[in-house]
Design a protein around this motif. Structure first.
Motif, PDB file in Angstrom:
ATOM      1  N   ALA A 206     -18.142  32.877 -16.868  1.00  0.00           N
ATOM      2  CA  ALA A 206     -18.207  32.479 -15.463  1.00  0.00           C
ATOM      3  C   ALA A 206     -19.661  32.211 -15.100  1.00  0.00           C
ATOM      4  O   ALA A 206     -20.581  32.573 -15.841  1.00  0.00           O
ATOM      5  N   ALA A 207     -19.858  31.603 -13.953  1.00  0.00           N
ATOM      6  CA  ALA A 207     -21.216  31.337 -13.468  1.00  0.00           C
ATOM      7  C   ALA A 207     -21.270  31.482 -11.961  1.00  0.00           C
ATOM      8  O   ALA A 207     -20.381  30.990 -11.247  1.00  0.00           O
ATOM      9  N   PHE A 208     -22.306  32.165 -11.481  1.00  0.00           N
ATOM     10  CA  PHE A 208     -22.631  32.156 -10.062  1.00  0.00           C
ATOM     11  C   PHE A 208     -23.415  30.885  -9.768  1.00  0.00           C
ATOM     12  O   PHE A 208     -24.449  30.628 -10.402  1.00  0.00           O
ATOM     13  N   PHE A 209     -22.956  30.088  -8.807  1.00  0.00           N
ATOM     14  CA  PHE A 209     -23.735  28.922  -8.380  1.00  0.00           C
ATOM     15  C   PHE A 209     -23.276  28.525  -6.986  1.00  0.00           C
ATOM     16  O   PHE A 209     -22.219  28.947  -6.521  1.00  0.00           O
ATOM     17  N   ASP A 210     -24.090  27.744  -6.312  1.00  0.00           N
ATOM     18  CA  ASP A 210     -23.810  27.369  -4.921  1.00  0.00           C
ATOM     19  C   ASP A 210     -23.341  25.919  -4.906  1.00  0.00           C
ATOM     20  O   ASP A 210     -24.124  24.989  -4.737  1.00  0.00           O
ATOM     21  N   TYR A 211     -22.018  25.728  -5.067  1.00  0.00           N
ATOM     22  CA  TYR A 211     -21.512  24.362  -5.252  1.00  0.00           C
ATOM     23  C   TYR A 211     -21.568  23.545  -3.974  1.00  0.00           C
ATOM     24  O   TYR A 211     -21.659  22.311  -4.009  1.00  0.00           O
ATOM     25  N   ASN A 212     -21.511  24.214  -2.792  1.00  0.00           N
ATOM     26  CA  ASN A 212     -21.474  23.476  -1.521  1.00  0.00           C
ATOM     27  C   ASN A 212     -22.745  23.623  -0.707  1.00  0.00           C
ATOM     28  O   ASN A 212     -22.800  23.192   0.441  1.00  0.00           O
ATOM     29  N   LYS A 213     -23.776  24.256  -1.292  1.00  0.00           N
ATOM     30  CA  LYS A 213     -25.105  24.362  -0.673  1.00  0.00           C
ATOM     31  C   LYS A 213     -25.063  25.003   0.710  1.00  0.00           C
ATOM     32  O   LYS A 213     -25.753  24.558   1.630  1.00  0.00           O
ATOM     33  N   ASP A 214     -24.272  26.073   0.839  1.00  0.00           N
ATOM     34  CA  ASP A 214     -24.226  26.769   2.119  1.00  0.00           C
ATOM     35  C   ASP A 214     -25.049  28.050   2.109  1.00  0.00           C
ATOM     36  O   ASP A 214     -25.019  28.826   3.066  1.00  0.00           O
ATOM     37  N   SER A 258     -16.647  27.660 -21.740  1.00  0.00           N
ATOM     38  CA  SER A 258     -17.949  27.970 -21.148  1.00  0.00           C
ATOM     39  C   SER A 258     -18.199  27.177 -19.879  1.00  0.00           C
ATOM     40  O   SER A 258     -17.503  26.200 -19.582  1.00  0.00           O
ATOM     41  N   THR A 259     -19.197  27.609 -19.133  1.00  0.00           N
ATOM     42  CA  THR A 259     -19.604  26.934 -17.895  1.00  0.00           C
ATOM     43  C   THR A 259     -21.107  26.711 -17.938  1.00  0.00           C
ATOM     44  O   THR A 259     -21.889  27.665 -17.969  1.00  0.00           O
ATOM     45  N   THR A 260     -21.510  25.460 -17.955  1.00  0.00           N
ATOM     46  CA  THR A 260     -22.929  25.103 -17.982  1.00  0.00           C
ATOM     47  C   THR A 260     -23.257  24.351 -16.697  1.00  0.00           C
ATOM     48  O   THR A 260     -22.550  23.408 -16.328  1.00  0.00           O
ATOM     49  N   ILE A 261     -24.326  24.768 -16.027  1.00  0.00           N
ATOM     50  CA  ILE A 261     -24.661  24.261 -14.697  1.00  0.00           C
ATOM     51  C   ILE A 261     -25.950  23.445 -14.750  1.00  0.00           C
ATOM     52  O   ILE A 261     -26.940  23.854 -15.373  1.00  0.00           O
ATOM     53  N   GLY A 262     -25.970  22.308 -14.081  1.00  0.00           N
ATOM     54  CA  GLY A 262     -27.191  21.508 -13.972  1.00  0.00           C
ATOM     55  C   GLY A 262     -26.983  20.363 -13.003  1.00  0.00           C
ATOM     56  O   GLY A 262     -25.863  20.105 -12.546  1.00  0.00           O
ATOM     57  N   ASP A 263     -28.071  19.666 -12.697  1.00  0.00           N
ATOM     58  CA  ASP A 263     -28.017  18.502 -11.807  1.00  0.00           C
ATOM     59  C   ASP A 263     -28.421  17.282 -12.623  1.00  0.00           C
ATOM     60  O   ASP A 263     -29.583  16.895 -12.662  1.00  0.00           O
ATOM     61  N   GLY A 268     -29.333  16.625  -6.072  1.00  0.00           N
ATOM     62  CA  GLY A 268     -29.415  17.867  -5.324  1.00  0.00           C
ATOM     63  C   GLY A 268     -28.112  18.632  -5.240  1.00  0.00           C
ATOM     64  O   GLY A 268     -28.033  19.633  -4.522  1.00  0.00           O
ATOM     65  N   TRP A 269     -27.097  18.198  -5.994  1.00  0.00           N
ATOM     66  CA  TRP A 269     -25.803  18.899  -6.035  1.00  0.00           C
ATOM     67  C   TRP A 269     -25.538  19.331  -7.470  1.00  0.00           C
ATOM     68  O   TRP A 269     -25.711  18.542  -8.407  1.00  0.00           O
ATOM     69  N   LEU A 270     -25.096  20.574  -7.648  1.00  0.00           N
ATOM     70  CA  LEU A 270     -24.927  21.136  -8.982  1.00  0.00           C
ATOM     71  C   LEU A 270     -23.633  20.656  -9.636  1.00  0.00           C
ATOM     72  O   LEU A 270     -22.555  20.728  -9.046  1.00  0.00           O
ATOM     73  N   ASP A 271     -23.771  20.183 -10.874  1.00  0.00           N
ATOM     74  CA  ASP A 271     -22.659  19.682 -11.657  1.00  0.00           C
ATOM     75  C   ASP A 271     -22.260  20.725 -12.713  1.00  0.00           C
ATOM     76  O   ASP A 271     -23.017  21.649 -13.017  1.00  0.00           O
ATOM     77  N   LEU A 272     -21.072  20.562 -13.310  1.00  0.00           N
ATOM     78  CA  LEU A 272     -20.498  21.520 -14.243  1.00  0.00           C
ATOM     79  C   LEU A 272     -20.112  20.832 -15.553  1.00  0.00           C
ATOM     80  O   LEU A 272     -19.479  19.770 -15.534  1.00  0.00           O
ATOM     81  N   TYR A 273     -20.500  21.451 -16.670  1.00  0.00           N
ATOM     82  CA  TYR A 273     -20.021  20.979 -17.973  1.00  0.00           C
ATOM     83  C   TYR A 273     -19.225  22.105 -18.611  1.00  0.00           C
ATOM     84  O   TYR A 273     -19.690  23.249 -18.685  1.00  0.00           O
ATOM     85  N   ILE A 274     -18.011  21.791 -19.082  1.00  0.00           N
ATOM     86  CA  ILE A 274     -17.081  22.815 -19.553  1.00  0.00           C
ATOM     87  C   ILE A 274     -16.610  22.455 -20.958  1.00  0.00           C
ATOM     88  O   ILE A 274     -16.087  21.361 -21.191  1.00  0.00           O
ATOM     89  N   ALA A 275     -16.796  23.387 -21.896  1.00  0.00           N
ATOM     90  CA  ALA A 275     -16.396  23.156 -23.279  1.00  0.00           C
ATOM     91  C   ALA A 275     -14.890  23.307 -23.439  1.00  0.00           C
ATOM     92  O   ALA A 275     -14.247  24.096 -22.758  1.00  0.00           O
ATOM     93  N   ASN A 276     -14.354  22.550 -24.397  1.00  0.00           N
ATOM     94  CA  ASN A 276     -12.903  22.521 -24.644  1.00  0.00           C
ATOM     95  C   ASN A 276     -12.673  22.239 -26.124  1.00  0.00           C
ATOM     96  O   ASN A 276     -13.627  22.034 -26.893  1.00  0.00           O
ATOM     97  N   THR A 277     -11.420  22.209 -26.536  1.00  0.00           N
ATOM     98  CA  THR A 277     -11.072  21.892 -27.913  1.00  0.00           C
ATOM     99  C   THR A 277     -10.949  20.380 -28.081  1.00  0.00           C
ATOM    100  O   THR A 277     -11.538  19.613 -27.320  1.00  0.00           O
ATOM    101  N   ASN A 286     -20.477  16.692  -9.209  1.00  0.00           N
ATOM    102  CA  ASN A 286     -20.347  17.202  -7.846  1.00  0.00           C
ATOM    103  C   ASN A 286     -20.502  16.037  -6.880  1.00  0.00           C
ATOM    104  O   ASN A 286     -21.553  15.390  -6.836  1.00  0.00           O
ATOM    105  N   ASN A 287     -19.466  15.742  -6.109  1.00  0.00           N
ATOM    106  CA  ASN A 287     -19.489  14.584  -5.217  1.00  0.00           C
ATOM    107  C   ASN A 287     -20.222  14.851  -3.914  1.00  0.00           C
ATOM    108  O   ASN A 287     -20.405  13.921  -3.109  1.00  0.00           O
ATOM    109  N   GLY A 288     -20.630  16.095  -3.694  1.00  0.00           N
ATOM    110  CA  GLY A 288     -21.386  16.421  -2.489  1.00  0.00           C
ATOM    111  C   GLY A 288     -20.542  16.558  -1.244  1.00  0.00           C
ATOM    112  O   GLY A 288     -21.078  16.740  -0.149  1.00  0.00           O
ATOM    113  N   ASP A 289     -19.220  16.502  -1.412  1.00  0.00           N
ATOM    114  CA  ASP A 289     -18.323  16.617  -0.253  1.00  0.00           C
ATOM    115  C   ASP A 289     -17.302  17.736  -0.454  1.00  0.00           C
ATOM    116  O   ASP A 289     -16.257  17.762   0.184  1.00  0.00           O
TER     117      ASP A 289
END
Length: 576
Positions: A206-214, A258-263, A268-277, A286-289
């Motif tokens: 899991a990851a703590f992150f601020d997806y909606n910038k509140d 896994s959960t990898t976080i970056g922009d 200015g909005w955090l995006d997510l990369y998720i590993a799979n098979t 992140n569409n910012g909305d």
């Protein structure tokens, strides 16, 4: 025909020039010691590339299979030597290995998870001497098959809380846990209070992150198996969460590791990369909305193999972040064993030719990013199954680009500054990093945040927005340097507003706020912005008129920005 041939040659030369900017070399010899393999422990282990002794050099910590201890390798100015601490290691199979200052005392404690026994918390009582406080802390969770651990401050009280993930296959009854930091070296399970499910979701990480910038940290959870969709818990700001996976479009049902976080696109909005098979990894833009869109197929990062850990990094310091993905396969099939993806600057990724990863064919799970020799060019370490020791991918790219590395030290916020936004501006172009503790698949990156600035020789400013709401701004910092920003030391930038200026806003939360400024001076203007940065109010403050009426505004978090000339002091307020 001649023109076409000439164009083709120019294209090839241009492509080769771009590709030649990235070059990694596997240099396990820097470890100075063999036996750094994970062995054959179930679904791999975790690795940390983190300066555990605070000497300015990123060290290596690796987890272990059953019967072997956690191992520590100290960075001795660019080479690594194994060191031993007074840790009573029971040598059971371990997963996450993380260094965290959970007690805000300025040194790093060690947290270790296990899928076969209890987790362990070792408190650093000074000079890298440790005490096992697992039982007294309340973190002695058994029969839970714990994998990932992630640290964040969900209630913004300045102390790091812990979310641990359970993938209970044997018992089938394991639960994820949110542990609240009680500020006295103990933790309390707050799942029920916070509104988190106690069902077994086969959660890896899991990851703590601020997806909606509140201004509040949310939690995203990667769940294995197709009947357990991933979860996104929105932080309500009152100690509770609301699961919003469906409405945000992030409730995918895959074998999520896994959960990898970056922009990746610097919006200015955090995006997510998720590993799979083999069905393909997921890249959530992140569409910012409040919603996300999976763009893995169109941006070239789908992988379509057996992926596990991944990490974002700007390999050649050209201002955009690239991506490295570890895989379980060994290169003997047509499927990718691993991949390094280069960002073309427009958000499109491709695997470059001759970047040095040709022999990256070990069965690997966890990886992490740091800096072996403090040259400002990020390196990668990877934990492998036997017979391979760890891979140390030394970044040998031509150092034609400039950079800066930034580490945070919280005062009102948690000591590590976890959950902070770091914004830099170069010629008006902005980049954003978000500080995390617990990344990818069981990984931990350097405490430094890396920014490449290309051929630019000047950084306009660095802006740090802390979880406390404080905002520090440093103008024209030195490039090609490692800096530590201490919360509050750059709130004032001239002789009027300075470090001796203290601002009190009360009551908070409230509707009508009073602002008290010690040693009041003239020409102070207040701007109020919501957490998206939108300006909602502006007025001049005087010694008499120092009240702000927010009764007509929607409840939520706002920033009160007090401006005097070029100086700025920002405080977070809650309208409620």
């Amino acid at each position: 025909m001649k023109t076409l041939y000439h164009s083709l040659i120019v294209s090839i030369i241009f492509s080769y020039t771009l590709i030649g900017q990235i070059e990694f070399s596997e240099e396990a010899n820097l470890l100075g010691c063999g036996d750094s393999t994970y062995g054959l422990g179930l679904l791999g282990g975790g690795i940390s590339f983190f300066d555990f002794d605070r000497d300015g050099w990123d060290d290596i910590t690796i987890s272990s299979e059953d019967g072997h201890p956690v191992k520590f390798f100290k960075n001795n100015t660019g080479t690594f030597i194994e060191v031993f601490f007074n840790i009573e290691d029971p040598s059971f199979e371990t997963k996450t290995v993380q260094w965290v200052d959970f007690d805000n005392d300025g040194d790093f404690d060690l947290f270790v998870t296990s899928n076969t026994d209890s987790n362990r918390l070792y408190k650093n009582i000074g000079s890298m001497t440790f005490e096992d406080i697992t039982v007294s802390s309340g973190l002695n969770v058994f029969d839970n098959e714990t994998y990932g651990g992630s640290w964040g401050d969900y209630n913004n009280d300045g102390w790091l809380d812990l979310f641990i993930c359970s993938r209970s296959v044997i018992s089938g009854v394991g639960s994820n846990f949110l542990f609240k930091n009680n500020q006295n070296s103990t933790f309390t399970d707050v799942n029920d209070i916070a509104g988190l499910t106690t069902e077994n979701h086969y959660s890896f990480c899991a990851a703590f992150f601020d997806y909606n910038k509140d201004g509040w940290q949310d939690i995203y959870i990667a769940n294995d198996k197709y009947d357990t969709p991933n979860l996104l818990y929105k932080n309500n700001g009152d100690g509770t969460f609301l699961e919003v996976g469906e409405e945000t479009g992030t409730n995918i049902s895959i074998d999520a590791m896994s959960t990898t976080i970056g922009d990746y696109n610097k919006d200015g909005w955090l995006d997510l990369y998720i590993a799979n098979t083999i069905n393909g990894n997921v890249f959530f833009k992140n569409n910012g909305d409040g919603t996300f869109t999976n763009i893995a197929s169109e941006n070239g990062t789908i992988f379509e193999s057996a992926a596990w850990g991944s990490v974002f990094l700007d390999a050649e310091n050209d201002t955009d972040i690239d991506l490295y993905v570890s895989g379980e396969l060994d290169g003997e099939t047509s499927f990718l064993p691993s991949a390094f993806y280069e960002n073309d600057g427009l958000g499109n990724f491709s695997i470059p030719f001759a970047a040095g990863f040709d022999n990256d064919t070990a069965r690997s799970f966890s990886n992490a990013m740091g800096d072996i020799n403090n040259d400002g060019y990020p390196d990668i370490i990877v934990l492998n199954y036997e017979p391979h020791d760890i891979f140390i991918w030394n970044n040998q790219s031509p150092q034609n680009n400039n950079w800066i590395k930034i580490k945070l030290e919280g005062v009102e916020s948690n000591k590590q500054g976890i959950g902070s936004w770091i914004e830099i501006s170069v010629n008006g172009n902005k980049q954003y990093n978000y500080t995390l503790c617990g990344e990818g698949y069981l990984g931990q990156n350097s405490a430094y945040e890396f920014f490449g600035i290309g051929e630019s020789s000047v950084i306009d400013y660095i802006k740090v927005t802390w979880l406390s709401g404080n905002v520090d701004i440093i103008e024209n910092p030195m490039i090609n340097s490692h800096i530590t920003i201490i919360e509050g030391e750059n709130l004032g930038l001239n002789n009027d507003f300075n470090l001796n200026t203290r601002v009190l806003i009360y009551p908070n939360p409230g509707k009508i706020f009073s602002i008290k400024i010690d040693n009041y001076i003239n020409n102070i203007y207040l701007t109020v912005t919501d957490m998206t940065g939108k300006l909602v109010l502006k007025k001049e403050l005087t010694a008499i008129d120092n009240k702000v009426n927010m009764s007509s505004f929607v409840n939520g978090i706002y920033l009160f920005n007090l401006v005097n000339g070029n100086a700025l002091i920002s405080k977070k307020v809650i309208v409620k």
